[in-house]
Write a protein that holds these residues in place. Structure first.
Motif, PDB file in Angstrom:
ATOM      1  N   MET A   1       0.847  -1.193   0.000  1.00  0.00           N
ATOM      2  CA  MET A   1       0.000   0.000   0.000  1.00  0.00           C
ATOM      3  C   MET A   1       0.886   1.248   0.000  1.00  0.00           C
ATOM      4  SD  MET A   1      -3.030   0.764   2.688  1.00  0.00           S
ATOM      5  CE  MET A   1      -3.743   2.346   2.848  1.00  0.00           C
ATOM      6  N   SER A   2       0.576   2.187  -0.861  1.00  0.00           N
ATOM      7  CA  SER A   2       1.404   3.387  -0.952  1.00  0.00           C
ATOM      8  C   SER A   2       1.146   4.314   0.234  1.00  0.00           C
ATOM      9  CB  SER A   2       1.141   4.119  -2.274  1.00  0.00           C
ATOM     10  OG  SER A   2      -0.161   4.638  -2.301  1.00  0.00           O
ATOM     11  N   LYS A   3       2.135   5.105   0.545  1.00  0.00           N
ATOM     12  CA  LYS A   3       2.014   6.086   1.620  1.00  0.00           C
ATOM     13  C   LYS A   3       1.113   7.224   1.154  1.00  0.00           C
ATOM     14  CE  LYS A   3       5.102   4.291   4.478  1.00  0.00           C
ATOM     15  NZ  LYS A   3       4.870   3.950   5.855  1.00  0.00           N
ATOM     16  N   ARG A   4       0.312   7.720   2.086  1.00  0.00           N
ATOM     17  CA  ARG A   4      -0.628   8.797   1.771  1.00  0.00           C
ATOM     18  C   ARG A   4      -0.132  10.108   2.367  1.00  0.00           C
ATOM     19  NH1 ARG A   4      -6.463   7.528   2.966  1.00  0.00           N
ATOM     20  NH2 ARG A   4      -5.743   8.373   4.889  1.00  0.00           N
ATOM     21  N   ILE A   5      -0.104  11.137   1.530  1.00  0.00           N
ATOM     22  CA  ILE A   5       0.402  12.437   1.937  1.00  0.00           C
ATOM     23  C   ILE A   5      -0.707  13.474   1.761  1.00  0.00           C
ATOM     24  CG2 ILE A   5       2.110  14.235   1.479  1.00  0.00           C
ATOM     25  CD1 ILE A   5       3.946  11.951   0.415  1.00  0.00           C
ATOM     26  N   LEU A   6      -0.991  14.193   2.833  1.00  0.00           N
ATOM     27  CA  LEU A   6      -1.946  15.285   2.789  1.00  0.00           C
ATOM     28  C   LEU A   6      -1.193  16.568   2.441  1.00  0.00           C
ATOM     29  CD1 LEU A   6      -4.615  16.808   3.306  1.00  0.00           C
ATOM     30  CD2 LEU A   6      -4.063  16.741   5.757  1.00  0.00           C
ATOM     31  N   VAL A   7      -1.627  17.236   1.383  1.00  0.00           N
ATOM     32  CA  VAL A   7      -1.039  18.505   0.978  1.00  0.00           C
ATOM     33  C   VAL A   7      -2.065  19.594   1.270  1.00  0.00           C
ATOM     34  CG1 VAL A   7      -0.131  19.862  -0.936  1.00  0.00           C
ATOM     35  CG2 VAL A   7       0.397  17.419  -0.778  1.00  0.00           C
ATOM     36  N   VAL A   8      -1.719  20.495   2.193  1.00  0.00           N
ATOM     37  CA  VAL A   8      -2.590  21.607   2.551  1.00  0.00           C
ATOM     38  C   VAL A   8      -2.011  22.854   1.883  1.00  0.00           C
ATOM     39  CG1 VAL A   8      -3.715  22.859   4.424  1.00  0.00           C
ATOM     40  CG2 VAL A   8      -3.029  20.467   4.778  1.00  0.00           C
ATOM     41  N   GLU A   9      -2.655  23.263   0.807  1.00  0.00           N
ATOM     42  CA  GLU A   9      -2.127  24.332  -0.057  1.00  0.00           C
ATOM     43  C   GLU A   9      -3.304  24.999  -0.754  1.00  0.00           C
ATOM     44  OE1 GLU A   9      -0.450  26.922  -2.068  1.00  0.00           O
ATOM     45  OE2 GLU A   9       1.150  25.650  -1.268  1.00  0.00           O
ATOM     46  N   ASP A  10      -3.372  26.313  -0.701  1.00  0.00           N
ATOM     47  CA  ASP A  10      -4.510  27.019  -1.283  1.00  0.00           C
ATOM     48  C   ASP A  10      -4.354  27.357  -2.760  1.00  0.00           C
ATOM     49  OD1 ASP A  10      -2.523  28.848  -0.355  1.00  0.00           O
ATOM     50  OD2 ASP A  10      -3.948  30.494  -0.491  1.00  0.00           O
ATOM     51  N   THR A  11      -3.167  27.224  -3.311  1.00  0.00           N
ATOM     52  CA  THR A  11      -2.929  27.573  -4.715  1.00  0.00           C
ATOM     53  C   THR A  11      -2.962  26.315  -5.580  1.00  0.00           C
ATOM     54  OG1 THR A  11      -1.562  29.431  -3.992  1.00  0.00           O
ATOM     55  CG2 THR A  11      -1.345  28.738  -6.300  1.00  0.00           C
ATOM     56  N   LEU A  21       4.501  15.439  -8.870  1.00  0.00           N
ATOM     57  CA  LEU A  21       5.749  14.924  -8.309  1.00  0.00           C
ATOM     58  C   LEU A  21       5.508  13.703  -7.420  1.00  0.00           C
ATOM     59  CD1 LEU A  21       8.812  15.278  -7.892  1.00  0.00           C
ATOM     60  CD2 LEU A  21       8.261  16.827  -6.010  1.00  0.00           C
ATOM     61  N   LEU A  22       4.579  13.824  -6.480  1.00  0.00           N
ATOM     62  CA  LEU A  22       4.344  12.732  -5.530  1.00  0.00           C
ATOM     63  C   LEU A  22       3.764  11.492  -6.192  1.00  0.00           C
ATOM     64  CD1 LEU A  22       2.943  14.703  -2.461  1.00  0.00           C
ATOM     65  CD2 LEU A  22       5.268  13.818  -2.787  1.00  0.00           C
ATOM     66  N   THR A  23       2.799  11.688  -7.075  1.00  0.00           N
ATOM     67  CA  THR A  23       2.189  10.518  -7.711  1.00  0.00           C
ATOM     68  C   THR A  23       3.146   9.836  -8.686  1.00  0.00           C
ATOM     69  OG1 THR A  23       1.100  11.897  -9.392  1.00  0.00           O
ATOM     70  CG2 THR A  23      -0.178  11.362  -7.401  1.00  0.00           C
ATOM     71  N   SER A  24       4.098  10.590  -9.245  1.00  0.00           N
ATOM     72  CA  SER A  24       5.055   9.996 -10.185  1.00  0.00           C
ATOM     73  C   SER A  24       5.994   9.004  -9.503  1.00  0.00           C
ATOM     74  CB  SER A  24       5.875  11.082 -10.886  1.00  0.00           C
ATOM     75  OG  SER A  24       6.841  11.636 -10.021  1.00  0.00           O
ATOM     76  N   VAL A  25       6.141   9.115  -8.191  1.00  0.00           N
ATOM     77  CA  VAL A  25       7.007   8.185  -7.457  1.00  0.00           C
ATOM     78  C   VAL A  25       6.204   7.247  -6.555  1.00  0.00           C
ATOM     79  CG1 VAL A  25       9.074   9.633  -7.598  1.00  0.00           C
ATOM     80  CG2 VAL A  25       7.514   9.891  -5.655  1.00  0.00           C
ATOM     81  N   GLY A  26       4.885   7.202  -6.765  1.00  0.00           N
ATOM     82  CA  GLY A  26       4.068   6.192  -6.103  1.00  0.00           C
ATOM     83  C   GLY A  26       3.351   6.580  -4.828  1.00  0.00           C
TER      84      GLY A  26
END
Length: 121
Positions: A1-11, A21-26
């Motif tokens: 199972m891939s690691k899940r990263i929350l990105v909190v960014e308004d733009t 970037l993140l999805t390209s490396v899984g």
């Protein structure tokens, strides 16, 4: 199972760059567009890592991080401040709010991935 990263960014453009970037490396990316939503998503989704912008609408990244770190269910989640705030003392302020890492914008893809990999083990 891939690691899940929350990105909190308004733009949206910044989220798209990080998403590519993140999805390209899984990694799987979860998104929030303001600090309040970031706290809610972190609590509900329990990601493996949070990339937190500081200058956010509704609730800034410092306060969002404090709330995440004060919650027993989410305090263990590493939070990396990713921000254009790069003045003297801003990194210390991010760490004081509970951030586990700090990355100033603009950043290189290698810098971001190295920091993410270091925090996720």
């Amino acid at each position: 199972m891939s690691k899940r990263i929350l990105v909190v960014e308004d733009t949206e453009d910044n989220r798209q760059i990080v998403r590519d970037l993140l999805t390209s490396v899984g990694y799987e990316m979860i998104e929030a567009v303001d600090g309040h939503e970031g706290v809610e998503v972190a609590t509900r989704e329990r990601p493996d890592l949070i990339l937190m912008d500081i200058q956010l609408p509704v609730l800034d990244g410092y306060e969002a991080t404090r709330r995440i770190k004060s919650n027993e269910a989410t305090r263990h989640i590493p939070v990396i401040a990713v921000t254009s705030y790069a003045l003297s003392g801003d990194e210390d302020k991010a760490h004081a709010a509970g951030c586990d890492g700090y990355l100033a914008k603009p950043f290189s893809p290698r810098q971001l991935l190295a920091l993410v990999r270091a925090r996720l083990g």
